[in-house]
Design a protein around this motif. Structure first.
Motif, PDB file in Angstrom:
ATOM      1  N   LEU A  62      37.876  41.187  38.582  1.00  0.00           N
ATOM      2  CA  LEU A  62      39.008  40.925  39.065  1.00  0.00           C
ATOM      3  C   LEU A  62      39.260  41.832  40.264  1.00  0.00           C
ATOM      4  O   LEU A  62      40.616  41.930  40.632  1.00  0.00           O
ATOM      5  N   ALA A  63      38.349  42.766  40.625  1.00  0.00           N
ATOM      6  CA  ALA A  63      38.815  43.789  41.826  1.00  0.00           C
ATOM      7  C   ALA A  63      39.312  43.158  42.931  1.00  0.00           C
ATOM      8  O   ALA A  63      40.011  43.681  43.737  1.00  0.00           O
ATOM      9  N   ASP A  64      38.974  42.032  43.462  1.00  0.00           N
ATOM     10  CA  ASP A  64      39.288  41.401  44.719  1.00  0.00           C
ATOM     11  C   ASP A  64      40.523  40.432  44.183  1.00  0.00           C
ATOM     12  O   ASP A  64      40.981  39.766  45.403  1.00  0.00           O
ATOM     13  N   LYS A  65      41.208  40.402  43.396  1.00  0.00           N
ATOM     14  CA  LYS A  65      42.221  39.545  42.903  1.00  0.00           C
ATOM     15  C   LYS A  65      43.468  40.090  43.221  1.00  0.00           C
ATOM     16  O   LYS A  65      44.619  39.372  42.889  1.00  0.00           O
ATOM     17  N   ASN A  66      43.603  41.359  43.720  1.00  0.00           N
ATOM     18  CA  ASN A  66      44.939  42.053  43.863  1.00  0.00           C
ATOM     19  C   ASN A  66      45.896  42.102  42.617  1.00  0.00           C
ATOM     20  O   ASN A  66      47.104  41.529  42.822  1.00  0.00           O
TER      21      ASN A  66
END
Length: 297
Positions: A62-66
């Motif tokens: 989920l690191a790129d889901k802000n």
């Protein structure tokens, strides 16, 4: 055994140092409020038994889901709870799909959102519940201890008990500000439940000591002619074994629950454990010394 005398200053000094440390921690670290009090969303997923899920893997997926204020807890064997700032249905679906694609097969079990209006209302009700409980305790003790010798005030008994309760709450809050900063513990509705339970246990021990002081001032008691400090000391010695044994039993149960329980109830158990220890201490070494000091002025 003389538990009071000059020693009571040391009891109050030790508590003062601990409370001051907690207040400084509260000012620096503050408390980490949970979804119940600031609003947000909860996603619960169930994973397949043969998938290798972990906290770090979910965070990486989920690191790129802000996602703001993301907290992840495991429940049971294959259950995971994700807490975050309030999101909509589309964002929730993105999160579920990201976990499925990057970590492993999973199934959504629950999705809930607590809005700011609801959380504000709950925060106000929680504060009101604690204040109401304290006032109720003062009036109950004053009523229950109304038949005292004239030089003893039932209101001083009640207020001394409340001072001990405030002592317990401040220590628990200070400890949780440290735990929130270093271990991510959150203040939620379960924490408020723990505080109210701590109030009940702590005042129960205090009333046992105060009741023995009242009994020892009766005319048929061998201690009735002594000053309040001597009577209070005898009363503490008489009730200490009972108080310690009762509290130790509960503390042992809490330690077992903390060791074997899941991550979701861990903050609740830790709050109860800290509160039980401080409540036992305050009923013996805070409430009674304050009562004695107040009546001797």
């Amino acid at each position: 055994m003389n538990l009071l005398g000059r020693k009571k200053i040391w009891y109050l000094a030790i508590s003062g140092i601990i409370i001051l440390t907690g207040i400084i921690s509260l000012l620096i670290f503050k408390l980490r409020l949970g979804i119940d009090f600031v609003g947000g969303s909860i996603i619960e997923i169930e994973t397949k038994q043969n998938t290798n899920f972990s906290n770090d893997k979910i965070k990486q997926a989920l690191a790129d889901k802000n996602i703001e204020n993301l907290s992840i807890y495991q429940i049971g064997e294959g259950g995971w709870v994700l807490k975050m700032k309030e999101i909509d249905e589309n964002k929730k679906n993105e999160i579920i799909n990201a976990i499925k694609n990057k970590v492993g097969e999973s199934e959504e079990r629950r999705f809930e959102t607590v809005g700011p209006t609801v959380s504000q209302n709950l925060r106000q009700k929680s504060i009101f519940a604690i204040i109401l409980a304290m006032f109720a305790i003062i009036f109950y003790i004053a009523l229950a201890f109304r038949r005292l010798p004239k030089f003893l005030s039932p209101w001083k008994f009640g207020i001394s008990a409340i001072i001990a309760l405030v002592h317990d709450l401040l220590i628990v809050l200070g400890a949780f500000s440290i735990l929130s900063h270093f271990w991510g513990y959150e203040i939620d509705s379960m924490f408020i439940t723990a505080l109210l339970t701590i109030l009940g246990f702590s005042v129960h021990d205090t009333i046992v000591v105060f009741d023995r002081i009242r009994e020892n001032f009766h005319s048929n008691s061998p201690y009735s002619g002594l000053d309040i400090e001597s009577v209070a000391n005898y009363s503490l010695v008489q009730t200490m074994g009972r108080s310690l044994n009762t509290s130790l039993t509960i503390i042992l149960v809490l330690i077992v629950m903390l060791t074997l329980g899941g991550n979701t109830i861990q903050p609740f158990i830790v709050a109860m454990l800290i509160g039980m220890i401080t409540g036992t201490y305050s009923s013996i070494f805070i409430a009674t010394p304050i009562l004695v000091f107040w009546h001797r002025k």
